[in-house]
Structure formats: C-alpha cells, structure tokens
Design a protein around this motif. Structure first.
Motif, short mmCIF file in Angstrom:
data_model
loop_
_atom_site.label_atom_id
_atom_site.label_comp_id
_atom_site.label_asym_id
_atom_site.label_seq_id
_atom_site.Cartn_x
_atom_site.Cartn_y
_atom_site.Cartn_z
N THR A 203 -131.54 -33.41 -26.84
CA THR A 203 -132.67 -34.31 -27.04
C THR A 203 -133.81 -33.61 -27.76
N GLN A 269 -134.49 -34.50 -17.84
CA GLN A 269 -135.15 -35.78 -17.63
C GLN A 269 -136.45 -35.91 -18.42
N ALA A 272 -135.68 -35.97 -22.29
CA ALA A 272 -135.22 -37.26 -22.81
C ALA A 272 -136.38 -38.25 -22.90
N ARG A 273 -137.28 -38.22 -21.93
CA ARG A 273 -138.43 -39.13 -21.97
C ARG A 273 -139.35 -38.78 -23.14
N LEU A 276 -137.85 -39.96 -26.32
CA LEU A 276 -138.12 -41.39 -26.51
C LEU A 276 -139.50 -41.61 -27.12
N HIS A 291 -131.53 -43.02 -25.10
CA HIS A 291 -131.52 -43.60 -23.75
C HIS A 291 -130.26 -43.20 -22.99
N HIS A 293 -128.87 -40.23 -23.08
CA HIS A 293 -129.16 -38.92 -22.49
C HIS A 293 -130.06 -39.06 -21.27
N LEU A 294 -131.05 -39.96 -21.33
CA LEU A 294 -131.95 -40.15 -20.19
C LEU A 294 -131.18 -40.71 -18.99
N LYS A 295 -130.31 -41.68 -19.23
CA LYS A 295 -129.56 -42.27 -18.13
C LYS A 295 -128.57 -41.28 -17.53
N TRP A 298 -130.55 -38.85 -15.39
CA TRP A 298 -130.87 -39.46 -14.10
C TRP A 298 -129.65 -39.44 -13.17
#
Length: 331
Positions: A203, A269, A272-273, A276, A291, A293-295, A298
């Motif tokens: 990311t 986490q 990735a945010r 975004l 998204h 990668h973020l999911k 999580w």
C-alpha cells in the motif's frame, strides 16, 4: 550480528514474488474477487443461480469460472511444488530445510500479493498432516475464536464443534466463529505479522506511485506537503515493522513476536487507510485494490494473539519486577 539478508534469502524473496506475480497477479486477484459473468442473451433468461451485476443487470456465473472466496487448488499445489509450505521442514523429511527467517520472507510476499487461503495453517501442518507440505491437502485451523476457510479445508486442526459462519468483510477470507478459543501459537502470530508487513509495503508503494502520477493544479499531488507527510509516515511504519518482524524471526522470542505483531498490524491497517486518502475518491471505488488491502488487514488483525493480547503480554513483561542481584553462597 549481521541482520542484512543473505544472497540466498534475497533470491528466495525474489523467486516467491516472481511466482506470485505470474500465478496471482492483479488480473487473477480481480478475477477471484469478481468472477466473470455471461451477458443477458438466452442464457440469462434462466434465472437459476442468477445474480445481479454491478450495473443491476441479471446474469449467471460462467460455468467453471471462479467463485468469490473460492480456493484455487491448482495454485495451491504449485505453491507446494515450489516449497512454500515445506520451507521449514527438514530435508530428511522431504522439506526445504530452511528456517523461520526464510518463512517470514515468503509470507511477506504472500501478504503483498493478497494471496488467499489458509496459508499459515497449511504451512504449520507440513510434516504432521499428509499432503500439506506438497499442497495436495488444504489445512485450516482454529486461530483464537475464528477459523478461516473451514468449508474449503480437507483437514481442520482444533475443535470446530458449534462453528458458525460469519459475514467476512474480506471477500477472499471466509470465516467461521467457534465457541471455544484456541491457545495462541507464536509462530502463527509471526507469520501473520509477515503477511501484514507485505501488505503495508504494497500500500505504501501504491500510494507513492499514485502521488507521482496523479496531477492536480498542474503538478503531481506528491508535491503537496500533506500528501508527502502521509507517504512518509507510511514508509516509517513499514520500516519499523520490518525491523521488528525480521528481528523476531531471528530470536523467535514470544515477546519479540508480540511486538512485531503489534507493529505490523498497525502498519497494515493505518497504511491502507492512508493509501485511501492519497488516492482520494478513486481509492474508495470497487475497482481499486486499496480497499482489498484494508479489508484483508482488518481480517488478519482478528487472528489469535492480536493487538490486545500483544499489548497485554508486553505490558506484563514491562511491569514485572527486575531480578535482584545474584547472592553468592556464604555471603
């Protein structure tokens, strides 16, 4: 002590990345998330197994195509042939004969590629479960209170009595919850940290690439201070997590692993945010990979020995009384 990667370790990392780019590149990732559909036509008149596509049109999955959340058995066997699952298995038992540091490098690349499947469970089962080392057998395991890929597994380690399916935020990580949690496995926690590290690094790369090419007001958005700060903070988190994960792979100390897991979860986490944010509105679209990668970050963070347990272990160690001075006999 030299903590630089050896030539063999660099070659291993490059080989795993090359394999995953070739067998699970972006097109393959998107195909796993969005299986191909057939058009309206005559076939679409049969509504059995029908679904709505993203534009609201009804169609059916192409026979034999990928199913969302499905496991690619061919890729799984190819990973086995490449020695991914048998990296730490002794050569006398048919393995590669390497150690935990090499396994961390391989799992870092898997995290970077968002490779789906119960990778950690199958890797840990190599040598114990027939077929796990070669990729012929898919092994799932209870990790904390969750089981990933329960329905796709040939063998499940742990008590899954009363397992209940959950709706997973990650489209490529089906989940079940079990009533009786398992004991944390430090090696599983470290390999999860390695996956989180790979995702965080990816990311960061995506954010920097976008900041260099996306232009606003006649210049790349990477020229703006706010974007520079986001990217630099992502890189700092990645490198701090990498140092912790690599060190824990060398020491295999449970406290080092707890620290590595804590830092890697945060890097994945938050990274990735921030990615975004760098992408702006584009990053929130389904077509973007950010998204995913973020999911996945999580989802991994919910595995056993997550942030809360790692913090408790580290706090308990810090609050423990220091050992007193040694007392010599007769004094």
């Amino acid at each position: 002590m030299d903590f630089q990667l050896t030539d063999d370790q660099r070659a291993l990392r490059a080989g795993v990345r090359e394999l995953l780019v070739r067998r699970f590149g972006r097109e393959r990732l998107r195909a796993a998330v969005d299986p191909p559909r057939i058009g309206m036509g005559d076939a679409a008149k049969d509504h059995k197994g029908g679904h709505m596509d993203q534009e609201g049109r009804e169609g059916r999955a192409v026979p034999g195509s990928l199913v969302p959340g499905g496991l690619d058995r061919v890729l799984w066997r190819e990973l086995g042939e490449a020695g991914f699952f048998a990296l730490r298995l002794p050569e006398a038992r048919g393995g590669v004969g390497l150690g935990l540091p090499e396994a961390v490098l391989a799992f870092e690349e898997a995290g970077r590629a968002l490779l789906p499947g119960p990778l950690v469970a199958t890797h840990l089962a190599a040598g114990d479960v027939p077929g796990a080392a070669t990729g012929e057998c898919v092994v799932a395991a209870v990790d904390g209170t969750l089981v990933e890929w329960l329905d796709a597994a040939d063998v499940v380690r742990g008590d899954v009595t009363g397992a209940v399916a959950m709706r997973s935020v990650d489209p490529l990580t089906p989940l079940h919850r079990v009533p009786r949690p398992s004991s944390p496995d430090p090696v599983a926690a470290l390999l999860t940290a390695a996956e989180q590290l790979g995702s965080a690094a990816r990311t960061c790369d995506l954010a920097v690439q976008h900041a260099r090419t996306r232009e606003q007001f006649g210049q790349p958005i990477g020229a703006f201070q706010a974007v520079k700060h986001l990217c630099s903070e992502m890189l700092v988190r990645v490198e701090v997590a990498r140092a912790a994960v690599y060190a824990a792979a060398v020491t295999a100390d449970p406290l080092d692993i707890a620290a590595a897991r804590l830092l890697a979860d945060e890097a994945a986490q938050l990274g990735a945010r921030d990615c975004l944010q760098v992408h702006g509105g584009m990053g929130f679209t389904w077509e973007s990979d950010v998204h995913l990668h973020l999911k996945r970050a999580w989802s991994r963070a919910r595995r056993g020995q997550g942030a809360a347990q790692a913090e408790e272990a580290l706090a308990e160690d810090l609050s423990a009384p220091a050992p007193g001075p040694a007392v010599r006999p007769g004094t």
